[in-house]
Each structure stands twice: as structure tokens, then as C-alpha cells.
Scaffold this motif. Structure first.
Motif, PDB file in Angstrom:
ATOM      1  N   MET A   1      77.692  12.871  18.614  1.00 52.45           N
ATOM      2  CA  MET A   1      77.042  11.622  18.223  1.00 52.45           C
ATOM      3  C   MET A   1      77.069  10.641  19.387  1.00 52.45           C
ATOM      4  O   MET A   1      77.910  10.739  20.278  1.00 52.45           O
ATOM      5  N   ARG A   2      76.144   9.682  19.362  1.00 53.12           N
ATOM      6  CA  ARG A   2      76.122   8.597  20.345  1.00 53.12           C
ATOM      7  C   ARG A   2      76.771   7.367  19.709  1.00 53.12           C
ATOM      8  O   ARG A   2      76.296   6.884  18.668  1.00 53.12           O
ATOM      9  N   VAL A   3      77.849   6.877  20.329  1.00 52.54           N
ATOM     10  CA  VAL A   3      78.661   5.817  19.729  1.00 52.54           C
ATOM     11  C   VAL A   3      78.651   4.581  20.625  1.00 52.54           C
ATOM     12  O   VAL A   3      78.854   4.681  21.842  1.00 52.54           O
ATOM     13  N   LEU A   4      78.436   3.422  20.022  1.00 54.85           N
ATOM     14  CA  LEU A   4      78.452   2.134  20.723  1.00 54.85           C
ATOM     15  C   LEU A   4      79.717   1.367  20.328  1.00 54.85           C
ATOM     16  O   LEU A   4      80.033   1.262  19.138  1.00 54.85           O
ATOM     17  N   HIS A  25      82.311  12.930  21.521  1.00 55.64           N
ATOM     18  CA  HIS A  25      81.138  12.085  21.352  1.00 55.64           C
ATOM     19  C   HIS A  25      80.870  11.256  22.608  1.00 55.64           C
ATOM     20  O   HIS A  25      81.779  10.963  23.380  1.00 55.64           O
ATOM     21  N   ALA A  26      79.600  10.872  22.795  1.00 59.54           N
ATOM     22  CA  ALA A  26      79.202  10.053  23.942  1.00 59.54           C
ATOM     23  C   ALA A  26      79.401   8.577  23.609  1.00 59.54           C
ATOM     24  O   ALA A  26      79.101   8.143  22.498  1.00 59.54           O
ATOM     25  N   GLU A  42      67.098   0.207  23.990  1.00 57.42           N
ATOM     26  CA  GLU A  42      66.922   1.274  24.974  1.00 57.42           C
ATOM     27  C   GLU A  42      67.306   2.652  24.452  1.00 57.42           C
ATOM     28  O   GLU A  42      66.754   3.664  24.894  1.00 57.42           O
ATOM     29  N   THR A  43      68.271   2.701  23.510  1.00 56.88           N
ATOM     30  CA  THR A  43      68.824   3.973  23.060  1.00 56.88           C
ATOM     31  C   THR A  43      69.105   3.918  21.574  1.00 56.88           C
ATOM     32  O   THR A  43      69.453   2.860  21.041  1.00 56.88           O
ATOM     33  N   SER A  44      68.967   5.052  20.902  1.00 53.21           N
ATOM     34  CA  SER A  44      69.359   5.128  19.496  1.00 53.21           C
ATOM     35  C   SER A  44      70.809   5.584  19.412  1.00 53.21           C
ATOM     36  O   SER A  44      71.245   6.443  20.181  1.00 53.21           O
ATOM     37  N   PHE A  45      71.560   4.987  18.502  1.00 60.03           N
ATOM     38  CA  PHE A  45      72.980   5.309  18.320  1.00 60.03           C
ATOM     39  C   PHE A  45      73.223   5.808  16.897  1.00 60.03           C
ATOM     40  O   PHE A  45      72.517   5.431  15.962  1.00 60.03           O
ATOM     41  N   ASP A  46      74.223   6.663  16.770  1.00 59.54           N
ATOM     42  CA  ASP A  46      74.605   7.179  15.463  1.00 59.54           C
ATOM     43  C   ASP A  46      75.659   6.304  14.796  1.00 59.54           C
ATOM     44  O   ASP A  46      75.715   6.211  13.564  1.00 59.54           O
ATOM     45  N   ALA A  47      76.522   5.693  15.618  1.00 57.17           N
ATOM     46  CA  ALA A  47      77.615   4.880  15.081  1.00 57.17           C
ATOM     47  C   ALA A  47      77.933   3.744  16.040  1.00 57.17           C
ATOM     48  O   ALA A  47      77.655   3.826  17.243  1.00 57.17           O
ATOM     49  N   ALA A  48      78.510   2.668  15.487  1.00 52.19           N
ATOM     50  CA  ALA A  48      78.933   1.542  16.318  1.00 52.19           C
ATOM     51  C   ALA A  48      80.235   0.979  15.764  1.00 52.19           C
ATOM     52  O   ALA A  48      80.397   0.857  14.541  1.00 52.19           O
ATOM     53  N   LEU A 112      85.286   8.559  12.349  1.00 51.27           N
ATOM     54  CA  LEU A 112      84.197   9.332  12.959  1.00 51.27           C
ATOM     55  C   LEU A 112      83.934  10.613  12.176  1.00 51.27           C
ATOM     56  O   LEU A 112      82.770  11.013  11.987  1.00 51.27           O
ATOM     57  N   ALA A 113      85.006  11.257  11.721  1.00 47.66           N
ATOM     58  CA  ALA A 113      84.840  12.470  10.916  1.00 47.66           C
ATOM     59  C   ALA A 113      84.109  12.157   9.615  1.00 47.66           C
ATOM     60  O   ALA A 113      83.258  12.935   9.159  1.00 47.66           O
ATOM     61  N   LYS A 114      84.417  11.003   9.007  1.00 46.51           N
ATOM     62  CA  LYS A 114      83.724  10.581   7.783  1.00 46.51           C
ATOM     63  C   LYS A 114      82.242  10.352   8.043  1.00 46.51           C
ATOM     64  O   LYS A 114      81.386  10.732   7.242  1.00 46.51           O
ATOM     65  N   ILE A 115      81.933   9.738   9.183  1.00 50.00           N
ATOM     66  CA  ILE A 115      80.527   9.485   9.527  1.00 50.00           C
ATOM     67  C   ILE A 115      79.782  10.808   9.716  1.00 50.00           C
ATOM     68  O   ILE A 115      78.662  10.985   9.215  1.00 50.00           O
TER      69      ILE A 115
END
Length: 444
Positions: A1-4, A25-26, A42-48, A112-115
């Protein structure tokens, strides 16, 4: 996933980054809400992960802006112990979860595992909803025909790998059903299975549906659209009838296959997608390539594992089983007691060439179940073109060749036998001899 990670304290960002990166994760960091919103452009994220107090900024206000920019993002709020009530308010506004400060790396990894689990369930639900919408008889991916057995063996071995799979065969042979089964047997089984029907739209709309677009990219683009590639991220992208993919889009698909990169319409920024591609077509891609309608480099990139599904007329020993499955399914769905097919119906099935393959067989039997007034499906319940296939001229004593008589007899035996072995026993020959006769008489 991409994480912010959004926090004005460098130490918190560093600690969170380490915990997130250890799970594979990134990570991207932002020290302010303004910077976070810029990154979302600029970028789509999966979680923040977002702090409720970003200096003078209010984390709740930022939460609303993040969800407006990217509704699919899972936002986890950081909060001090004294602000649990505020964290609950954040969840009411759409936050996925909250973590009180001070926190441990295990808490980060746990959320993160829950997400991930939640995203997998959402993808699975979307896939199941699609399958229910296409309600159909139980999938039958068995065969008594050696060529089909070999094709399925190749497909299922390929399913266990990330390799691109190309499924060839006439319309109605079950290519999309096989594609779904490959996905079900793959490492991506818990993620989405997304279908793109290549001939269904114009070039411009197809490109937008496939790769997405940004607001204002064209006249009707009134909002951003992520596209099917992004929707399939982590799962399987099924490109149905890829032989009709416009030439202008083919280089972009090639880039996706080779580099896992693509661009949305109207946005030059490259995006990444981890998708497994399965493609299907009823066209001869080698001929399309020679005619200049299909790129050679794309053809060879797709042609990693190729599976060919033959037409129904080449699967006589499977025909009766399919017909019986359809009869039982439609009889149950319509609440009718229908026990069997009359012998002339089975003879008509055996004689017919089935140009529409399994799709046509399904439609014919659904129609027959609706029209029949008794417990047995009779010849008059079938469409006229099937009844006409039972030719009275091919009969014992008729002016026909021995080969024609033998071919008709074998065809009818195959239609009523449960498998090739049973057909061979009825004919008094071994299966190998039956195969050679079918080959000689054009019954393969």
C-alpha cells in the motif's frame, strides 16, 4: 500500500515510517496539511496517518479535505490520551481508526493489517456482486476431451504464477469463466477481479475507462476517475476481446505490462499499478499483427502463456453434461419439473454445429425449459435450426456413404455418452481407435 504520514513532529514521522516500512509498504511524509493536500494532487494513497494537532492547523479539518480529495483513503488519526473524545468525533466524520499517543510500532502495524483486510473484503465484495449480477449455472471446468484437458492444465499451472495469460477461442466458449477461475486460483484471489470489455466503447472513452482521467481532461470529465487499472491494483485485470483494442491505446497497455506504469487521461504524471493481466480474444492475433492492426511487441508481451478453448462442436463428449447442467439449473430457477431430453433432442444436439458455443447452448435450453409443457424436452421445444439438423437422409439403407453413416452414428453416441470411455464401449472399440475415427471423420 501507499501510506502518507502527516505530522509536524519529525520524530513521530520517523518512528511511524520505520513501523510502516517494516511491513513492506511505501511511505511519503508531510509536515503540514498543505503539503499533504499537495501530495494528494500528485499521487493516490491507500492510507494516511494524521495528527489531530498540526501546529496551528486542525486535524479534523484536514481529515475532511483528505477524504474529499481521495474518498477511498483510510485515514488514521494520532491523538493524545486527553483527546479521545475528539478522536471519536474524527471517526464519526469518516476516519478509519485512531491511535493514542504515545504509541508502539505494533499498534501501527496492527492498524495497517486492519486496513489491508478491510480493502481485501471490499474488493472481494465487489467481485462477488459482479458474479451475482451475472447469475448463471454452476461453472463446469472439467472435460473428457484431451485437448481441453491440456488447455485447462496449462491455465491452472499458469494461475499460480504472476505471468500474463492469453485465452484464445471462439465467442461463447467460456473464456471469461476461465479467466475468473484463474484469478480464483491465483495469489491475487482475495483482491479485485476487474473486467474491461475492449470493443464496448470509443477509443477516447475506453482509454478513460482503462486508465482513468482527471477533471477537465475532456468535455464530459466533470470529476476525477481512477479507472479500471487502479481499481484492479493488487488483483487481476481481465481484458476481454483484446483483439479489438484500438492501436492508439496499445502502446499504453504495453507500458503497463512492461513497467507497471500508466498515466491518466489529461495527467502526465506516471502512476504505478501492481496488476495481473489476463486477456482474451476470438481473433487470430498473429493475423491481426501481420495486417498491421495489432502491435507485434504487445502480441509477444501478451503471449507468455496461451490457452486455447475449442468450440462446442469439438467437444462432443462434454455436450451432454453441459446440457444436463443447464436443464437442471433453468428448471429449478423456473420451478418446473423437467426430467430429461427426448432422444431426438439429443440427436439434434449431436448433429448441430453450435456456432454460438456454450452461450448458444445455454440460450437454447433456457428457451426449451420455458416452452415445454411436459416433463420431457421434445424436438418441437427447440429452435427450428436445431430440428432441421436431424437429417432423415443419413440412415441405414439410405443413399449415403459408409463414412457418412459412421460419422452420424458416432456423433449420436457421443451426444448420449457420459464420457469418451463410455462412448467407446458402446461402439465396441477402444478410446484410441475412437479418437482416430473422430479425427478421420472430422469430428474433432
Amino acid at each position: 500500500m501507499r501510506v502518507l504520514i502527516v505530522d509536524d513532529e519529525a520524530s513521530i514521522r520517523r518512528t511511524t515510517r520505520i513501523a510502516v516500512e517494516t511491513t513492506g509498504h511505501a511511505v511519503t511524509e508531510a509536515a503540514s496539511g498543505a503539503r499533504a493536500l499537495k501530495l494528494l494532487e500528485e499521487t493516490s494513497f491507500d492510507a494516511a496517518f494524521v495528527d489531530l494537532k498540526l501546529g496551528a492547523e486542525d486535524g479534523l479539518d484536514l481529515l475532511s479535505k483528505l477524504l474529499k480529495a481521495q474518498p477511498q483513503i483510510a485515514v488514521v488519526m494520532f491523538t493524545a490520551y486527553a483527546n479521545v473524545a475528539t478522536a471519536v468525533e474524527a471517526m464519526r466524520r469518516g476516519a478509519f481508526d485512531f491511535i493514542p499517543k504515545p504509541f508502539t510500532p505494533d499498534q501501527i502495524r496492527g492498524v495497517l493489517a486492519k486496513i489491508e483486510k478491510n480493502r481485501a473484503l471490499e474488493s472481494r465484495l465487489a467481485s462477488l456482486e459482479t458474479q451475482l449480477a451475472d447469475a448463471s449455472p454452476p461453472v463446469d471446468l472439467e472435460s473428457a476431451e484431451p485437448p481441453v484437458q491440456r488447455a485447462l492444465e496449462i491455465a491452472f499451472k499458469g494461475a499460480e504464477t504472476p505471468a500474463t495469460i492469453l485465452i484464445l477461442g471462439p465467442s461463447g466458449t467460456g473464456k471469461s469463466v476461465l479467466a475468473r477461475e484463474i484469478h480464483r486460483r491465483s495469489a491475487q484471489r482475495d483482491a479485485a477481479f476487474v473486467t474491461v470489455n475492449c470493443p464496448s466503447l470509443s477509443r477516447e472513452l475506453l482509454e478513460s475507462e482503462l486508465f482513468g482521467h482527471v477533471k477537465g481532461a475532456f468535455t464530459s470529465a466533470v470529476a476525477d476517475a481512477v479507472g479500471k487499472v487502479a481499481a484492479a491494483d493488487g488483483g487481476t485485470l481481465f481484458l476481454d476481446e483484446i483483439g479489438e483494442l484500438p492501436l492508439e491505446i496499445q502502446p499504453k497497455l504495453l507500458r503497463l505490462l512492461q513497467e507497471r506504469e500508466y498515466e491518466r487521461v489529461g495527467d502526465p504524471r506516471p502512476r504505478h499499478a501492481n496488476v495481473r493481466v489476463i486477456a482474451a480474444t476470438n481473433r487470430d492475433l498473429a493475423a491481426e499483427m501481420k495486417a498491421g492492426r495489432f502491435r507485434e511487441d504487445l502480441f509477444y508481451r501478451l503471449n507468455v502463456i496461451t490457452v486455447t478453448l475449442p468450440g462446442l462442436s469439438e467437444r462432443p463428449s462434454d455436450l451432454l453434461r453441459f446440457a444436463e447442467d443447464y436443464r437442471k439449473f433453468f428448471a429449478a430457477r423456473m420451478g418446473k419439473r423437467i426430467s430429461r431430453f427426448a432422444p431426438p433432442v439429443l440427436a439434434a444436439f449431436a448433429a448441430y454445429r453450435w456456432p454460438g458455443n456454450l452461450r448458444e447452448l445455454r440460450n437454447v435450453i433456457e428457451r426449451a425449459v420455458i416452452l415445454t409443457s411436459g416433463e420431457i424436452i421434445e424436438l418441437h421445444d427447440l429452435p427450428e435450426e436445431l430440428g432441421a439438423q436431424v437429417s432423415p437422409t443419413v440412415a441405414v439403407g439410405a443413399p449415403v456413404t459408409i463414412d457418412a453413416l459412421e460419422a452420424e452414428h458416432i456423433r449420436r453416441v457421443l451426444a448420449t455418452a457420459r464420457n469418451l470411455e463410455e462412448a467407446a464401449r458402446t461402439l465396441g472399440i477402444d478410446p484410441a481407435t475412437l479418437y482416430r475415427k473422430r479425427q478421420k471423420l472430422g469430428l474433432l
